[in-house]
Design an enzyme around this catalytic site. Structure first.
Site, PDB file in Angstrom:
ATOM      1  N   CYS A  73       0.864  -1.184   0.000  1.00  0.00           N
ATOM      2  CA  CYS A  73       0.000   0.000   0.000  1.00  0.00           C
ATOM      3  C   CYS A  73       0.897   1.229   0.000  1.00  0.00           C
ATOM      4  O   CYS A  73       1.812   1.325   0.819  1.00  0.00           O
ATOM      5  CB  CYS A  73      -0.892   0.004   1.238  1.00  0.00           C
ATOM      6  SG  CYS A  73      -1.839   1.521   1.409  1.00  0.00           S
ATOM      7  N   CYS A 160      -8.093   2.356   0.334  1.00  0.00           N
ATOM      8  CA  CYS A 160      -7.415   1.623   1.412  1.00  0.00           C
ATOM      9  C   CYS A 160      -7.659   0.121   1.246  1.00  0.00           C
ATOM     10  O   CYS A 160      -8.803  -0.304   1.104  1.00  0.00           O
ATOM     11  CB  CYS A 160      -7.979   2.115   2.742  1.00  0.00           C
ATOM     12  SG  CYS A 160      -7.601   1.038   4.117  1.00  0.00           S
ATOM     13  N   TYR A 311     -22.634  -3.949  27.623  1.00  0.00           N
ATOM     14  CA  TYR A 311     -22.041  -3.261  26.464  1.00  0.00           C
ATOM     15  C   TYR A 311     -22.480  -4.015  25.200  1.00  0.00           C
ATOM     16  O   TYR A 311     -21.657  -4.455  24.403  1.00  0.00           O
ATOM     17  CB  TYR A 311     -20.514  -3.219  26.552  1.00  0.00           C
ATOM     18  CG  TYR A 311     -19.948  -2.703  27.852  1.00  0.00           C
ATOM     19  CD1 TYR A 311     -19.709  -1.345  28.025  1.00  0.00           C
ATOM     20  CD2 TYR A 311     -19.639  -3.569  28.905  1.00  0.00           C
ATOM     21  CE1 TYR A 311     -19.164  -0.859  29.219  1.00  0.00           C
ATOM     22  CE2 TYR A 311     -19.107  -3.096  30.096  1.00  0.00           C
ATOM     23  CZ  TYR A 311     -18.869  -1.755  30.245  1.00  0.00           C
ATOM     24  OH  TYR A 311     -18.329  -1.289  31.425  1.00  0.00           O
ATOM     25  N   ASP A 380     -18.346  -6.808  26.890  1.00  0.00           N
ATOM     26  CA  ASP A 380     -17.595  -6.482  25.671  1.00  0.00           C
ATOM     27  C   ASP A 380     -17.414  -4.963  25.634  1.00  0.00           C
ATOM     28  O   ASP A 380     -18.017  -4.267  24.828  1.00  0.00           O
ATOM     29  CB  ASP A 380     -18.387  -6.981  24.449  1.00  0.00           C
ATOM     30  CG  ASP A 380     -17.654  -6.733  23.147  1.00  0.00           C
ATOM     31  OD1 ASP A 380     -16.465  -6.344  23.182  1.00  0.00           O
ATOM     32  OD2 ASP A 380     -18.274  -6.929  22.075  1.00  0.00           O
ATOM     33  N   CYS A 407     -11.215  -5.579  22.876  1.00  0.00           N
ATOM     34  CA  CYS A 407     -10.315  -5.201  21.774  1.00  0.00           C
ATOM     35  C   CYS A 407      -9.031  -4.595  22.338  1.00  0.00           C
ATOM     36  O   CYS A 407      -8.220  -4.060  21.591  1.00  0.00           O
ATOM     37  CB  CYS A 407     -11.016  -4.235  20.826  1.00  0.00           C
ATOM     38  SG  CYS A 407     -11.608  -2.763  21.657  1.00  0.00           S
TER      39      CYS A 407
HETATM   40  N1  SAH Z   1     -21.125  -6.360  22.031  1.00  0.00           N
HETATM   41  C1  SAH Z   1     -21.402  -5.505  20.929  1.00  0.00           C
HETATM   42  C2  SAH Z   1     -20.809  -4.108  21.071  1.00  0.00           C
HETATM   43  C3  SAH Z   1     -19.398  -4.027  21.555  1.00  0.00           C
HETATM   44  S1  SAH Z   1     -18.637  -2.438  21.398  1.00  0.00           S
HETATM   45  C4  SAH Z   1     -20.981  -6.152  19.618  1.00  0.00           C
HETATM   46  O1  SAH Z   1     -20.245  -7.135  19.607  1.00  0.00           O
HETATM   47  O2  SAH Z   1     -21.399  -5.651  18.568  1.00  0.00           O
HETATM   48  C5  SAH Z   1     -18.901  -1.701  22.947  1.00  0.00           C
HETATM   49  C6  SAH Z   1     -20.272  -1.152  23.139  1.00  0.00           C
HETATM   50  O3  SAH Z   1     -20.322  -0.549  24.433  1.00  0.00           O
HETATM   51  C7  SAH Z   1     -20.700  -0.069  22.155  1.00  0.00           C
HETATM   52  O4  SAH Z   1     -21.942  -0.406  21.613  1.00  0.00           O
HETATM   53  C8  SAH Z   1     -20.804   1.195  23.019  1.00  0.00           C
HETATM   54  O5  SAH Z   1     -21.820   2.068  22.587  1.00  0.00           O
HETATM   55  C9  SAH Z   1     -21.126   0.607  24.368  1.00  0.00           C
HETATM   56  N2  SAH Z   1     -20.790   1.418  25.536  1.00  0.00           N
HETATM   57  C10 SAH Z   1     -19.764   2.297  25.689  1.00  0.00           C
HETATM   58  N3  SAH Z   1     -19.742   2.787  26.930  1.00  0.00           N
HETATM   59  C11 SAH Z   1     -20.772   2.218  27.599  1.00  0.00           C
HETATM   60  C12 SAH Z   1     -21.257   2.317  28.936  1.00  0.00           C
HETATM   61  N4  SAH Z   1     -20.682   3.097  29.836  1.00  0.00           N
HETATM   62  N5  SAH Z   1     -22.321   1.570  29.271  1.00  0.00           N
HETATM   63  C13 SAH Z   1     -22.930   0.761  28.374  1.00  0.00           C
HETATM   64  N6  SAH Z   1     -22.514   0.616  27.101  1.00  0.00           N
HETATM   65  C14 SAH Z   1     -21.441   1.333  26.718  1.00  0.00           C
END
Ligand code: SAH
Length: 450
Positions: A73, A160, A311, A380, A407
């Protein structure tokens, strides 16, 4: 003494998660060498010197690392996205696995090794989402690209390799439109101009594409833009304007106006159908996410249990296990994502799920207060990890198992260490490479009550 602009011959012994090679000179000075590969000898051009360490770039490779490959790239040297495009994918996986191991040992103080790292089914073109900042190039044309490493300088890069090639066509068409109608990019310094970002997402299984234009206000000739885009790609199902007037790094503003088509797009994941709003999180690597979620299910053993999915975004992880579970409760802070999650349950005929909009810590504390006792808690969180409040509430609910998906293995290791003090042992640790060529990797951890 090493000084700026020296060129010194060094042997690269290791590599950091951000792709910088490391070497140590005989007198103990540490040099971080950009885009160097482990095991090679290079002439390093010293760019910056501190007391005991400095930064350099590769002037010339003398004896290449056996893992070195030619970056495919042209933006690699300047763009802040990929960091491992100069080494083989096999070596990249090895490095990422080692990073996870080191974080769990050093930050977590946990005696566990990452069992394996599951490779991404695709190494390029895997991303279903791109957010391109807009800028003027040297000739005064509007271009979309990516920010260079550690800066807000836009490197033009419409095509990209991490994204599918049809994203590039949408970018080119939008550039043509902006240049034709003299629609100026937003300038962070002067705070003038209109277009901030072009944000594209595709449902990899459904084929549906959403295009979101982030601007400081309404864009003139929006109908013309929509007509051009849908002519270019008939899979575009949603074109949305997002208004962001703020002086901020945050890409999206609060207001979404659908310019053409639907408000959301749909996709299929783990045999279920999901609707996704532009504001909602959705895993960027579709096939990687299926591997991640099946691992989460393996660790969760959800059969007949009440699952708490903290989350939860649009509900994808919990819903992918809901048919086996007794009940599913999801918690997510973004209202649009919660609305998606509720619709996603209905769409898939899942009636044992409910979703709460709120902060994970606050909501989990209220649930614990009310005597809520899930068999499994899945977390998550974003890169920063779980809040103390969240971890405390989980412990109060006393689930048999906790499955942590993260992550960022550094914050995951920290959170596992906290849970260890509260009586949860880390039983299994596996990494899933959801982000080939970048410095990021996903980890899945199983914890259970001692
Ligand atoms: N489990 C989901 C999203 C993971 S990403 C999947 O696999 O698709 C993390 C997520 O946490 C996001 O959707 C974000 O909006 C949420 N998030 C961030 N801070 C938060 C908080 N304080 N309380 C609840 N959710 C939250």
């Amino acid at each position: 003494m090493i000084s700026k602009n020296d060129i010194i011959r060094v042997e690269i012994t290791d590599i950091l998660p951000d792709g910088q090679g490391i070497c140590k000179t005989d007198d103990g000075f540490v040099l971080f060498v950009k885009s160097a590969a482990p095991g090679e000898i290079v002439d390093a051009h010293v760019m910056k010197v501190n007391k005991s360490y400095g930064y350099a770039k590769v002037e010339r490779v003398i004896t290449p690392s056996p893992f070195r490959i030619s970056p495919d790239c042209t933006a690699f040297a300047s763009c802040g996205g990929c960091v491992f495009r100069h080494i083989t994918y096999e070596k990249e996986l090895e490095i990422k696995k080692k990073i996870v191991d080191e974080n769990f040992a050093r930050i977590g103080g946990i005696d566990i090794r990452c069992e394996e790292i599951i490779p991404s089914p695709q190494r390029d073109g895997y991303r279903n989402k791109a957010q391109y900042p807009a800028a003027l190039d040297r000739d005064g044309n509007v271009r979309f690209g990516f920010f260079s490493r550690h800066s807000h300088r836009v490197i033009p890069c419409e095509d990209c390799p991490l994204q599918p090639s049809f994203f590039a066509e949408i970018v080119y068409e939008t550039e043509l439109f902006c240049n034709e109608y003299k629609i100026m990019p937003y300038d962070e310094q002067t705070r003038r101009g209109l277009i901030r970002h072009l944000y594209i997402r595709d449902g990899r299984k459904s084929g549906e594409i959403s295009v979101c234009i982030v601007a400081t206000g309404n864009i003139p000739h929006a109908e013309a833009l929509c007509a051009r885009l849908i002519k270019k790609n008939a899979n575009i199902k949603s074109i949305v304007l997002n208004i962001n007037k703020k002086d901020t790094n945050v890409i999206l503003g609060d207001r979404f106006i659908t310019l053409w088509g639907k408000d959301t797009i749909k996709d299929e994941l783990c045999g279920l159908e999901f609707e996704i709003s532009p504001r909602s999180f959705y895993q960027v690597n579709h096939d990687g996410a299926e591997k991640l979620y099946s691992l989460a299910a393996l660790f969760a053993e959800p059969d007949g249990k009440h699952i708490l999915d903290l989350y939860c975004g649009t509900g994808t992880i919990g819903l992918s296990m809901a048919r086996r579970a007794g009940k599913l409760t999801g918690v997510e802070i973004i209202a649009e994502a919660v609305e998606n999650a509720k619709n996603n349950a209905i769409r898939n005929g899942i009636s044992n799920a409910d979703f709460i909009c709120g902060d994970a810590g606050g909501a989990a504390q209220s649930l614990a207060e009310g005597g809520f006792a899930p068999g499994v808690v899945i977390v998550d969180p974003p890169r920063a990890g779980c809040s103390e409040e969240t971890l405390d509430a989980i412990v109060r609910m006393s689930p048999e198992r906790i499955v942590m998906i993260s992550c960022n293995s550094a914050s995951a290791a920290r959170d596992c260490a906290t849970l260890k003090n509260y009586g949860y042992d880390t039983k299994r640790l596996i990494a899933v490479d959801m982000f080939p060529r970048t410095g990021h990797v996903e980890t899945v951890v199983l914890m259970s009550k001692k």
